[in-house]
Structure formats: structure tokens, C-alpha cells
Enzyme design. Sequence first.
Site, PDB file in Angstrom:
ATOM      1  N   GLY A  49       0.834  -1.195   0.000  1.00 54.30           N
ATOM      2  CA  GLY A  49       0.000   0.000   0.000  1.00 54.30           C
ATOM      3  C   GLY A  49       0.871   1.247   0.000  1.00 54.30           C
ATOM      4  N   GLN A  54       2.663  10.036   1.643  1.00 59.45           N
ATOM      5  CA  GLN A  54       3.996   9.429   1.535  1.00 59.45           C
ATOM      6  C   GLN A  54       4.730   9.860   0.269  1.00 59.45           C
ATOM      7  OE1 GLN A  54       2.527   5.217   2.359  1.00 59.45           O
ATOM      8  NE2 GLN A  54       4.527   5.203   3.350  1.00 59.45           N
ATOM      9  N   CYS A  99       6.667  -0.200   6.845  1.00 61.56           N
ATOM     10  CA  CYS A  99       6.169   1.015   6.191  1.00 61.56           C
ATOM     11  C   CYS A  99       7.242   1.523   5.238  1.00 61.56           C
ATOM     12  CB  CYS A  99       5.849   2.074   7.249  1.00 61.56           C
ATOM     13  SG  CYS A  99       5.150   3.584   6.540  1.00 61.56           S
ATOM     14  N   LEU A 100       6.828   1.918   4.047  1.00 58.20           N
ATOM     15  CA  LEU A 100       7.793   2.390   3.046  1.00 58.20           C
ATOM     16  C   LEU A 100       8.470   3.694   3.478  1.00 58.20           C
ATOM     17  CD1 LEU A 100       5.792   1.652  -0.234  1.00 58.20           C
ATOM     18  CD2 LEU A 100       7.698   0.339   0.717  1.00 58.20           C
ATOM     19  N   HIS A 141      -3.759   0.581   7.901  1.00 59.91           N
ATOM     20  CA  HIS A 141      -2.419   1.179   7.885  1.00 59.91           C
ATOM     21  C   HIS A 141      -2.416   2.425   6.985  1.00 59.91           C
ATOM     22  CE1 HIS A 141       2.174   0.690   7.556  1.00 59.91           C
ATOM     23  NE2 HIS A 141       1.878   1.658   6.716  1.00 59.91           N
ATOM     24  N   GLU A 142      -2.961   2.272   5.770  1.00 59.09           N
ATOM     25  CA  GLU A 142      -2.930   3.395   4.816  1.00 59.09           C
ATOM     26  C   GLU A 142      -3.858   4.524   5.267  1.00 59.09           C
ATOM     27  OE1 GLU A 142      -0.524   3.333   2.878  1.00 59.09           O
ATOM     28  OE2 GLU A 142      -0.103   1.200   3.122  1.00 59.09           O
ATOM     29  N   HIS A 145      -2.248   6.824   7.614  1.00 62.82           N
ATOM     30  CA  HIS A 145      -1.355   7.812   6.985  1.00 62.82           C
ATOM     31  C   HIS A 145      -2.106   9.111   6.652  1.00 62.82           C
ATOM     32  CE1 HIS A 145       2.578   6.009   6.447  1.00 62.82           C
ATOM     33  NE2 HIS A 145       2.076   4.897   5.937  1.00 62.82           N
TER      34      HIS A 145
HETATM   35 NI    NI Z   1       3.104   3.104   5.719  1.00 60.09          NI
END
Ligand code: NI
Length: 193
Positions: A49, A54, A99-100, A141-142, A145
Site C-alpha cells: 500500500g 507518503q 512502512c515504506l 495502515h494506509e 497515513h
Molecule cells: Ni506506511
Amino acid sequence: MALLEIAQLGQPVLRMRAEEVPPEEIGSADIQSLLNDMMETLIDANGAGLAAPQVFESKRIFLACVHPPEKGNRPEAEIFINPRLSHRSAEMDAGWEGCLSFMELSVMVPRHRSLQVDYLDRQGNERKLRLSGFAARVVQHEYDHLNGVLIIDRATSTHDIVKSSEMETVLAARHVDEEDEDDVGKTTLEIPK
Ligand code: NI
């Protein structure tokens, strides 16, 4: 299409509440090319995701792989615009997430086992999905953000934040614990909403 830079932990955009996208703007070239670029960036990063903050766009948009992969192909990510969560289950499951925006860390996060998400797709159509398990986890999770919330904020203990490089050791150690306590790894928590 272009690969976008992924904001790393410490960038203020990751801590802001993102803005709703006016539905009449969804069809614009700006938003459509953002969606294409986010898709390319997600695939390149091999993530499950990616949320717009981000990639330095403080908009209520995220991509999430919520469909099972077909024929061994990589699952195509669904695009969620102005998402709303509801029908969150009382049952929570704890699981490891990355997480990216800080791939160096892995965090054990409790999430609702199932939920409903209402959203607009890239054509601006209203859609809703009932999700559970991994798909529900990715969406939570997304969605976090979009509110400036990160998995490190969701850890129930700082002991649940570890270096990703040490996961093998962590899992082995917790497996040993499990034989005594039977509570870690696939913990099911009952947490009221
Ligand atoms: Ni993340």
C-alpha cells in the site's frame, strides 16, 4: 508516468491530516497522473500500500492491495479516494507491519479484524468493500497515513518496535515465548472501540 520520492520519517507531511479531494477534481489531469505515478511507485517499491502523504501530496488518497493475487501475478492495488471506515470489528488481531517511509523498522500493530470502507474510485464512483484479515490491515495502515498516524504510534509497547533486519531473531525468540505464554505472534486482543 514517473517514480515518486517516498517521504521518510521526519518529513512533516507524514504527520499532517490530509485534505479531502473535491470529487469534481478526481478526473483532472493532475489527480489522474498522481494516481498513475503512485501506482508505479508502489509496484517499484514492492509494497502492499501507499498513501498520498507518503509522496508529499497531503490528499486523502491511498492505494492498497486488497484483492487476492490471480494466477500468481502481483495483486493489482485498489485506489481509495476520500475513504471512510465503518463497521470495525471489536475483535483485534496483532501482526507485524512495515512502512515504506521507514523500512528499517518493523512494528507489531493491533488492527480490527474486519471493517467496511466507503470511498470514491478513480472515476469518482462511490464504492464500498467489506474487508477482513490482511486486506483490512493494509487499509487501516494506509488510512492512518491520511491522519498523520504511523505504525510506531500504534505499538502497544516500545518492545514491539524492532529493526527489520533482526526479524528472524525476534520471531524465533517470540516463538520460544509462545510455548510458555501462547500469546504472541498471532495475538487476538479484545479491545473495545
Ligand atoms: Ni506506511
